[in-house]
Structures are given as C-alpha cells and as structure tokens.
Design a protein around this motif. Sequence first.
Motif, PDB file in Angstrom:
ATOM      1  N   GLY A  48     -33.540   8.842  33.454  1.00 44.15           N
ATOM      2  CA  GLY A  48     -32.721   9.227  34.622  1.00 44.15           C
ATOM      3  C   GLY A  48     -32.707  10.641  34.739  1.00 44.15           C
ATOM      4  O   GLY A  48     -32.450  10.967  35.876  1.00 44.15           O
ATOM      5  N   GLY A  97     -24.296  -3.977  46.828  1.00 38.24           N
ATOM      6  CA  GLY A  97     -25.216  -3.053  47.358  1.00 38.24           C
ATOM      7  C   GLY A  97     -25.982  -2.035  46.056  1.00 38.24           C
ATOM      8  O   GLY A  97     -26.701  -1.338  46.290  1.00 38.24           O
ATOM      9  N   VAL A  99     -28.398  -2.579  42.871  1.00 37.11           N
ATOM     10  CA  VAL A  99     -29.510  -3.591  42.024  1.00 37.11           C
ATOM     11  C   VAL A  99     -29.568  -3.261  40.637  1.00 37.11           C
ATOM     12  O   VAL A  99     -30.219  -3.946  39.777  1.00 37.11           O
ATOM     13  N   HIS A 100     -28.734  -2.268  40.063  1.00 35.20           N
ATOM     14  CA  HIS A 100     -28.918  -2.081  38.770  1.00 35.20           C
ATOM     15  C   HIS A 100     -28.488  -3.076  37.740  1.00 35.20           C
ATOM     16  O   HIS A 100     -27.329  -3.536  37.793  1.00 35.20           O
ATOM     17  N   ASP A 101     -29.551  -3.764  36.817  1.00 36.14           N
ATOM     18  CA  ASP A 101     -28.951  -4.722  36.019  1.00 36.14           C
ATOM     19  C   ASP A 101     -29.270  -4.646  34.463  1.00 36.14           C
ATOM     20  O   ASP A 101     -28.842  -5.864  34.007  1.00 36.14           O
ATOM     21  N   SER A 145     -20.469  -4.587  37.212  1.00 32.72           N
ATOM     22  CA  SER A 145     -21.147  -3.514  36.651  1.00 32.72           C
ATOM     23  C   SER A 145     -21.498  -3.007  37.951  1.00 32.72           C
ATOM     24  O   SER A 145     -21.771  -3.439  39.030  1.00 32.72           O
ATOM     25  N   LEU A 147     -24.139   1.110  39.089  1.00 35.09           N
ATOM     26  CA  LEU A 147     -24.311   2.512  38.528  1.00 35.09           C
ATOM     27  C   LEU A 147     -24.325   3.358  39.389  1.00 35.09           C
ATOM     28  O   LEU A 147     -24.307   4.704  39.134  1.00 35.09           O
ATOM     29  N   VAL A 149     -22.917   5.741  42.311  1.00 34.68           N
ATOM     30  CA  VAL A 149     -21.222   6.520  42.820  1.00 34.68           C
ATOM     31  C   VAL A 149     -20.895   5.523  43.698  1.00 34.68           C
ATOM     32  O   VAL A 149     -19.351   5.211  43.533  1.00 34.68           O
ATOM     33  N   ALA A 203     -22.028  -1.954  26.049  1.00 26.46           N
ATOM     34  CA  ALA A 203     -21.738  -3.442  25.994  1.00 26.46           C
ATOM     35  C   ALA A 203     -20.903  -3.770  24.630  1.00 26.46           C
ATOM     36  O   ALA A 203     -20.128  -4.763  24.801  1.00 26.46           O
TER      37      ALA A 203
HETATM   38 CO1  B1M Z   1     -31.568   3.841  39.772  1.00 24.32          CO
HETATM   39  N1  B1M Z   1     -30.269   5.395  40.007  1.00 24.32           N
HETATM   40  N2  B1M Z   1     -31.637   3.930  41.838  1.00 24.32           N
HETATM   41  N3  B1M Z   1     -32.847   2.549  39.605  1.00 24.32           N
HETATM   42  N4  B1M Z   1     -31.305   4.437  38.148  1.00 24.32           N
HETATM   43  C1  B1M Z   1     -29.526   5.894  38.719  1.00 24.32           C
HETATM   44  C2  B1M Z   1     -28.222   4.892  38.416  1.00 24.32           C
HETATM   45  C3  B1M Z   1     -29.152   7.155  38.917  1.00 24.32           C
HETATM   46  C4  B1M Z   1     -28.035   7.895  38.227  1.00 24.32           C
HETATM   47  C5  B1M Z   1     -30.609   8.036  38.574  1.00 24.32           C
HETATM   48  C6  B1M Z   1     -30.566   9.814  38.814  1.00 24.32           C
HETATM   49  O1  B1M Z   1     -30.326  10.008  40.014  1.00 24.32           O
HETATM   50  N5  B1M Z   1     -30.343  10.443  37.888  1.00 24.32           N
HETATM   51  C7  B1M Z   1     -29.090   7.309  40.659  1.00 24.32           C
HETATM   52  C8  B1M Z   1     -27.587   7.116  40.805  1.00 24.32           C
HETATM   53  C9  B1M Z   1     -26.854   8.463  41.729  1.00 24.32           C
HETATM   54  C10 B1M Z   1     -25.577   8.206  42.018  1.00 24.32           C
HETATM   55  O2  B1M Z   1     -25.163   7.230  42.569  1.00 24.32           O
HETATM   56  N6  B1M Z   1     -24.958   9.438  42.531  1.00 24.32           N
HETATM   57  C11 B1M Z   1     -29.913   6.186  40.919  1.00 24.32           C
HETATM   58  C12 B1M Z   1     -30.461   6.035  42.397  1.00 24.32           C
HETATM   59  C13 B1M Z   1     -30.286   7.252  43.310  1.00 24.32           C
HETATM   60  C14 B1M Z   1     -31.069   4.883  42.939  1.00 24.32           C
HETATM   61  C15 B1M Z   1     -31.554   4.538  44.136  1.00 24.32           C
HETATM   62  C16 B1M Z   1     -30.845   4.903  45.085  1.00 24.32           C
HETATM   63  C17 B1M Z   1     -32.932   5.392  44.227  1.00 24.32           C
HETATM   64  C18 B1M Z   1     -33.431   5.073  45.708  1.00 24.32           C
HETATM   65  O3  B1M Z   1     -33.907   4.156  46.351  1.00 24.32           O
HETATM   66  N7  B1M Z   1     -33.482   6.407  46.476  1.00 24.32           N
HETATM   67  C19 B1M Z   1     -32.055   3.156  43.985  1.00 24.32           C
HETATM   68  C20 B1M Z   1     -30.759   2.188  44.035  1.00 24.32           C
HETATM   69  C21 B1M Z   1     -30.958   0.868  44.639  1.00 24.32           C
HETATM   70  C22 B1M Z   1     -29.557   0.361  44.981  1.00 24.32           C
HETATM   71  O4  B1M Z   1     -29.085  -0.093  43.774  1.00 24.32           O
HETATM   72  N8  B1M Z   1     -29.362  -0.409  46.221  1.00 24.32           N
HETATM   73  C23 B1M Z   1     -32.096   2.920  42.553  1.00 24.32           C
HETATM   74  C24 B1M Z   1     -33.116   2.036  41.872  1.00 24.32           C
HETATM   75  C25 B1M Z   1     -33.487   1.897  40.559  1.00 24.32           C
HETATM   76  C26 B1M Z   1     -34.507   1.029  40.094  1.00 24.32           C
HETATM   77  C27 B1M Z   1     -34.679  -0.317  40.803  1.00 24.32           C
HETATM   78  C28 B1M Z   1     -35.874   1.902  40.168  1.00 24.32           C
HETATM   79  C29 B1M Z   1     -34.143   0.797  38.561  1.00 24.32           C
HETATM   80  C30 B1M Z   1     -33.224  -0.119  38.193  1.00 24.32           C
HETATM   81  C31 B1M Z   1     -34.145  -1.341  37.740  1.00 24.32           C
HETATM   82  C32 B1M Z   1     -32.973  -2.562  37.248  1.00 24.32           C
HETATM   83  O5  B1M Z   1     -32.042  -2.101  36.784  1.00 24.32           O
HETATM   84  N9  B1M Z   1     -33.533  -3.763  37.406  1.00 24.32           N
HETATM   85  C33 B1M Z   1     -33.372   2.163  38.555  1.00 24.32           C
HETATM   86  C34 B1M Z   1     -32.920   2.894  37.143  1.00 24.32           C
HETATM   87  C35 B1M Z   1     -33.657   2.117  35.953  1.00 24.32           C
HETATM   88  C36 B1M Z   1     -32.101   3.711  37.137  1.00 24.32           C
HETATM   89  C37 B1M Z   1     -31.601   4.575  35.854  1.00 24.32           C
HETATM   90  C38 B1M Z   1     -33.007   5.541  35.404  1.00 24.32           C
HETATM   91  C39 B1M Z   1     -31.532   3.943  34.405  1.00 24.32           C
HETATM   92  C40 B1M Z   1     -30.619   2.862  34.521  1.00 24.32           C
HETATM   93  C41 B1M Z   1     -30.487   1.698  33.247  1.00 24.32           C
HETATM   94  O6  B1M Z   1     -30.993   0.783  33.338  1.00 24.32           O
HETATM   95  N10 B1M Z   1     -29.824   2.336  32.227  1.00 24.32           N
HETATM   96  C42 B1M Z   1     -30.433   5.446  36.339  1.00 24.32           C
HETATM   97  C43 B1M Z   1     -30.082   6.640  35.474  1.00 24.32           C
HETATM   98  C44 B1M Z   1     -28.787   6.569  34.712  1.00 24.32           C
HETATM   99  O7  B1M Z   1     -28.039   5.266  34.425  1.00 24.32           O
HETATM  100  N11 B1M Z   1     -28.376   7.735  34.293  1.00 24.32           N
HETATM  101  C45 B1M Z   1     -30.296   5.494  37.647  1.00 24.32           C
HETATM  102  C46 B1M Z   1     -29.879   1.590  30.868  1.00 24.32           C
HETATM  103  C47 B1M Z   1     -28.744   0.736  31.025  1.00 24.32           C
HETATM  104  C48 B1M Z   1     -28.605   0.089  29.552  1.00 24.32           C
HETATM  105  O8  B1M Z   1     -27.438   1.406  31.128  1.00 24.32           O
HETATM  106  O9  B1M Z   1     -26.517   0.231  33.204  1.00 24.32           O
HETATM  107  O10 B1M Z   1     -25.473   2.378  32.316  1.00 24.32           O
HETATM  108  P1  B1M Z   1     -26.159   1.009  32.043  1.00 24.32           P
HETATM  109  O11 B1M Z   1     -25.266   0.098  31.054  1.00 24.32           O
HETATM  110  C49 B1M Z   1     -24.685   0.709  29.987  1.00 24.32           C
HETATM  111  C50 B1M Z   1     -23.316   1.146  30.010  1.00 24.32           C
HETATM  112  O12 B1M Z   1     -23.014   1.684  31.371  1.00 24.32           O
HETATM  113  C51 B1M Z   1     -22.473  -0.052  30.108  1.00 24.32           C
HETATM  114  O13 B1M Z   1     -23.424  -0.610  29.011  1.00 24.32           O
HETATM  115  C52 B1M Z   1     -24.548  -0.425  28.891  1.00 24.32           C
HETATM  116  C53 B1M Z   1     -24.930   0.340  27.635  1.00 24.32           C
HETATM  117  O14 B1M Z   1     -24.482  -0.779  26.647  1.00 24.32           O
HETATM  118  N12 B1M Z   1     -22.330  -1.143  31.034  1.00 24.32           N
HETATM  119  C54 B1M Z   1     -21.492  -1.814  31.104  1.00 24.32           C
HETATM  120  C55 B1M Z   1     -22.835  -1.394  32.370  1.00 24.32           C
HETATM  121  N13 B1M Z   1     -22.539  -2.353  33.098  1.00 24.32           N
HETATM  122  C56 B1M Z   1     -21.380  -2.659  32.284  1.00 24.32           C
HETATM  123  C57 B1M Z   1     -20.450  -3.796  32.393  1.00 24.32           C
HETATM  124  C58 B1M Z   1     -19.418  -4.160  31.651  1.00 24.32           C
HETATM  125  C59 B1M Z   1     -19.507  -3.323  30.377  1.00 24.32           C
HETATM  126  C60 B1M Z   1     -20.437  -2.311  30.066  1.00 24.32           C
HETATM  127  O15 B1M Z   1     -18.658  -5.136  31.623  1.00 24.32           O
HETATM  128  C61 B1M Z   1     -18.628  -5.657  32.758  1.00 24.32           C
END
Ligand code: B1M
Length: 215
Positions: A48, A97, A99-101, A145, A147, A149, A203
């Motif tokens: 990230g 909107g 896709v993060h899962d 869920s 991710l 903004v 989680a």
């Molecule tokens: Co994306 N992405 N991404 N991405 N991606 C982020 C979120 C981002 C912060 C990266 C960055 O810029 N540093 C940024 C968002 C910025 C913003 O909104 N301001 C971003 C962006 C910009 C994008 C795209 C727009 C990029 C583009 O196309 N130009 C695009 C978006 C597409 C869309 O959604 N429409 C995009 C696409 C992708 C991939 C497809 C390449 C891939 C996702 C693959 C997938 O999920 N199948 C991806 C990834 C991997 C990330 C980062 C690097 C990692 C996310 C992740 O899986 N983390 C991410 C960076 C970051 O998060 N800092 C980023 C690990 C995961 C376990 O954590 O999901 O947070 P997380 O879950 C945590 C807690 O949040 C919580 O529990 C988990 C841990 O125990 N939690 C819950 C989550 N959901 C919960 C629900 C609950 C309870 C807890 O109860 C209901």
Amino acid sequence: LPLDERLKRRIIDGERNGLEADLDEALQTRSALLIINEILLDGMKVVGELFGSGQMQLPFVLQSAEVMKTAVAYLEPHMDKSDDAGKGRIVLATVRGDVHDIGKNLVDIILSNNGYEVVNIGIKQPINAILDAAEQHDADAIGMSGLLVKSTVIMKENLQEMATRGVAERWPVLLGGAALTRAYVEDDLRSMFSGEVHYARDAFEGLSLMERVMA
Ligand code: B1M
C-alpha cells in the motif's frame, strides 16, 4: 533471508513460487492467524505504501493481492475452529464501487470459524443487494467493508437509505476498512443514524462486536 522476511517479501514481490513451503515452515512455530497478522499483513501494508507513493504500479499490487489470497486460503484449514455453530448470521459485503475484498474475506473466515454463519455476497454491492440478502437470509446483522475514501461516503448513504426504508433498527451494522476511522463511525455516522452502527478496526474487533450485538 530469515523466514519472516522471506514471507513478507513474497507478498511485496507477488512471488508465489515456494510460498507453501515457507508457510509450512512458519506453521511449525506459529498459528495460522499469527502468520497472517504479524507477517503477511505487514507485507500488504508495504505494498500500500509503495503504491501510494507511486513506486509500485497497479498490476503488481494485484499480483501481491493474489499471493495474499493464496496464502490465506492455504492457511485457512490450519486455523482453530470453535465447535459452536449457529451463533448468528451476518450478511457481509464490500460496498458499491469498491473491489477490495481481502479484509472482508478475512472477516468472513474469522466469524465462520467462531460459530457465525456468514452470507458473503461479494464486492461492489449496492445497498439494495445488501438489504435484499439480509431480508432473504433473515440476518442478525449487516457488515460492510470498503477501503476507498469514497466508500466511507457510500456507507453513510447506505445508512441513510436504511433509515429511509424504515429498517435502521432492524439490523445492527458493522463497518470496517482502511479508509474508515473510529471517530467517523462513532461520532459522525452514529449521530445521523437511529440504529446501531459499530466500527471494527480489524477482523478480531469484528468478531467481538458480533459477540456483543448477539448477546
Ligand atoms: Co487498492 N487502494 N485500489 N487495490 N489497495 C488502496 C485501498 C489504497 C489506500 C492504496 C494507496 O493509494 N496507498 C488506495 C485508496 C485511496 C483512497 O481511496 N483515498 C487504493 C486505490 C486508489 C485503488 C484503485 C482506485 C487504483 C486504480 O485503479 N487506480 C483501485 C480501486 C478499484 C475499485 O475499488 N473500484 C484499486 C485496486 C486494487 C487491487 C484490485 C489492485 C487490489 C485489491 C485486490 C482485492 O482486494 N481483491 C488493491 C489493493 C491490494 C490495495 C492495498 C494495497 C491493500 C488492501 C488490502 O488488501 N489490505 C490498499 C492499501 C491499504 O489498504 N493501505 C489499497 C489487507 C487487508 C486485510 O486489509 O482490507 O484494510 P483491509 O482489512 C482490514 C481492516 O480494514 C478490517 O479487517 C482487516 C484486517 O483484519 N476490515 C474489516 C476490513 N473490512 C472489514 C469489515 C468488517 C470488520 C473489519 O466488518 C464488516
């Protein structure tokens, strides 16, 4: 490289060759959950940061995400499962909107392993689909869920839509995802929503909240 570093590198580099062997080795000294929480998620955090600072391109982020998913799937059978079942049912979705899962699917695994039935309806789910699923499966709670903004705004709209439809009090709502903050959920969203809404940082907090809303 030492094992922990190597595993972390595999996530960062999106390199899955030899992944299983490294995970097997790690499992000899640690639980599957510890491996995910202390090593693999650390790797995703670096991904990230690299992506956010323009040092990593999107296709490589996708590769890292795929390796992360493969690793979690490999570790899942090694996780402790409670014998309880039927403690409650939750509909889980990534909001419209978005896709993060990976995070959502971790929540699914943790809740399922701890006696909850999870109806995971996937990514990019509009509020209509979430409410239909909650209705159809007679859910006890809804989990959203997101991710991006943008998703934090969509969550707010979803709560407004629940209020408009008169179902704000019907399902407690759990919210999670990297762009959310506790203050946003517990101050802003709570003040506009007559039902129950909770913030889960990870989680495990999702699990303890589920225990609480079902108590
Ligand atoms: Co994306 N992405 N991404 N991405 N991606 C982020 C979120 C981002 C912060 C990266 C960055 O810029 N540093 C940024 C968002 C910025 C913003 O909104 N301001 C971003 C962006 C910009 C994008 C795209 C727009 C990029 C583009 O196309 N130009 C695009 C978006 C597409 C869309 O959604 N429409 C995009 C696409 C992708 C991939 C497809 C390449 C891939 C996702 C693959 C997938 O999920 N199948 C991806 C990834 C991997 C990330 C980062 C690097 C990692 C996310 C992740 O899986 N983390 C991410 C960076 C970051 O998060 N800092 C980023 C690990 C995961 C376990 O954590 O999901 O947070 P997380 O879950 C945590 C807690 O949040 C919580 O529990 C988990 C841990 O125990 N939690 C819950 C989550 N959901 C919960 C629900 C609950 C309870 C807890 O109860 C209901």
